[in-house]
Design an enzyme around this catalytic site. Structure first.
Site, PDB file in Angstrom:
ATOM      1  N   LYS A 140       6.202   0.533 -10.598  1.00 17.49           N
ATOM      2  CA  LYS A 140       6.612   0.277 -11.928  1.00 17.49           C
ATOM      3  C   LYS A 140       6.681  -1.075 -12.322  1.00 17.49           C
ATOM      4  CE  LYS A 140       8.551   3.369 -14.071  1.00 17.49           C
ATOM      5  NZ  LYS A 140       8.230   4.317 -15.016  1.00 17.49           N
ATOM      6  N   SER A 170       0.447   1.525   4.977  1.00 15.27           N
ATOM      7  CA  SER A 170       1.215   2.764   5.534  1.00 15.27           C
ATOM      8  C   SER A 170       1.134   2.727   6.843  1.00 15.27           C
ATOM      9  CB  SER A 170       0.066   4.106   5.053  1.00 15.27           C
ATOM     10  OG  SER A 170       0.890   5.197   5.193  1.00 15.27           O
ATOM     11  N   LYS A 188       6.133   7.460   4.911  1.00 12.50           N
ATOM     12  CA  LYS A 188       4.746   7.214   4.661  1.00 12.50           C
ATOM     13  C   LYS A 188       3.958   8.245   4.047  1.00 12.50           C
ATOM     14  CE  LYS A 188       4.867   2.764   6.256  1.00 12.50           C
ATOM     15  NZ  LYS A 188       4.873   1.574   5.189  1.00 12.50           N
ATOM     16  N   ILE A 217      -1.129  -3.179  15.716  1.00 11.50           N
ATOM     17  CA  ILE A 217      -1.412  -4.583  15.382  1.00 11.50           C
ATOM     18  C   ILE A 217      -0.813  -5.399  16.423  1.00 11.50           C
ATOM     19  CG2 ILE A 217      -2.104  -6.399  13.733  1.00 11.50           C
ATOM     20  CD1 ILE A 217      -3.551  -3.870  13.380  1.00 11.50           C
TER      21      ILE A 217
END
Ligand code: HXC
Length: 284
Positions: A140, A170, A188, A217
């Site tokens: 927004k 995500s 998510k 990761i």
């Protein structure tokens, strides 16, 4: 000393492909989003990173600025993505100080491991508010600037310079199903679908909206929170079809692709960058 470029960016990208572009990144002081920002900055963009902690956000912004001589990177600390007005103010400041907003990464997220029996309503709501409302509030606050950017840089681009792009970060937990992640699976799934809605409604105005879904990761706060301390990165990597854990560079490269001229026609998509981990369901 600046972080070596090879740690966060492949050598295939051309310098200057993001010259004159401005990126607005929530969660930009975190490990993944700071690498995404660093890659955009190295390739010519200026950036504003948004975070809750003032000192950390400003420190990481100064560090990202070392990726390219002359880069401008501002840290907008004290901004909680759950507060819509704080994001409106941050977007306005970014546009005033850097000249607009061409790229947005909605990366702020909250996560911890908890079974439903240990997850209060407030804990569930907290993650929903950070991830879902935070992403929506980011859309927004920034989408009017993205529409303006898309007008200046029509898609497909004639000169190779792109604008009007938004990317949410995500997680893959809800693509199969993951215990102790009820809050994040719900959040998510919504984040993925907010981006689809943006693609449908703003695609005709030249904006692209996508999702990048990192796998595990190595070396990130997310992995520290989620992985058992007894399992090493090497052991975890063996269970992934591609034979290794992900790196921050894997996600930064995916981001560069989606924001570059090469990603012009990718819209409303989810790019999972996890070495096929979620496809394998742990069977490798
Ligand atoms: C159960 C917990 C909890 C835990 C917090 N809560 N931690 N419940 N288990 N481990 C509960 C609290 O008890 C409280 O509920 C409610 O959550 C809100 O907690 P607060 O600390 O007041 O919230 P807040 O200060 O807003 O912090 C939000 C947070 C925090 C999400 C809880 O962890 C945070 O700020 N995280 C941001 C950084 C982060 O999570 N990074 C990782 C992102 S990685 P009650 O009922 O007691 O009031 C990611 C993907 C990783 O998202 C993918 C890897 C494959």
């Amino acid at each position: 000393m600046p972080i070596p470029r090879s740690e966060y960016l492949s050598s295939v990208w051309k310098d200057g492909i993001f010259a004159g572009r401005v990126a607005f990144v929530t969660g930009g002081a975190g490990s993944i989003c700071s690498a995404q920002t660093r890659a955009l900055v190295a390739l010519g963009a200026n950036a504003a990173i948004i975070g809750r902690n003032v000192e950390k956000t400003e420190r990481v912004a100064a560090d990202i600025a070392t990726a390219r001589p002359g880069a401008k990177v501002i840290g907008i600390g004290g901004c909680d993505v759950r507060d819509p007005q704080a994001l409106v103010d941050a977007a306005k400041r970014c546009a005033e100080e850097l000249g607009g907003i061409d790229f947005v990464i909605a990366g702020a997220a909250g996560n911890f491991v908890a079974p439903i029996s240990g997850l209060s309503s407030n804990a569930f709501r907290t993650v929903m508010e950070i991830d879902v409302m935070g992403t929506y509030n980011t859309v927004k606050a920034t989408v009017p600037y993205l529409v303006e950017s898309a007008k200046r840089n029509p898609n497909p681009s004639a000169d190779g310079l792109t604008g009007g792009r938004i990317l949410a970060v995500s997680a893959a937990f809800h693509y199969t199903g993951t215990p102790m992640q009820a809050h994040v699976m719900a959040a998510k799934a919504s984040v993925d679908n907010i981006m689809v809605s943006v693609a449908l409604e703003y695609g005709p105005l030249g904006v692209t909206a996508n999702v990048v879904t990192p796998g595990g990761i190595e070396g990130t706060e997310g992995m520290e929170r989620l992985a058992s301390s007894k399992v090493t990165a090497k052991q975890l990597g063996r269970s992934i079809p591609s034979g290794r854990m992900g790196t921050i560079r894997d996600i930064a490269d995916a981001t560069v692709y989606l924001f570059s001229d090469a990603g012009n026609y990718v819209n409303g998509d989810i790019l999972v960058v996890d070495g096929a981990a979620w496809r394998s369901n742990g069977s490798t």
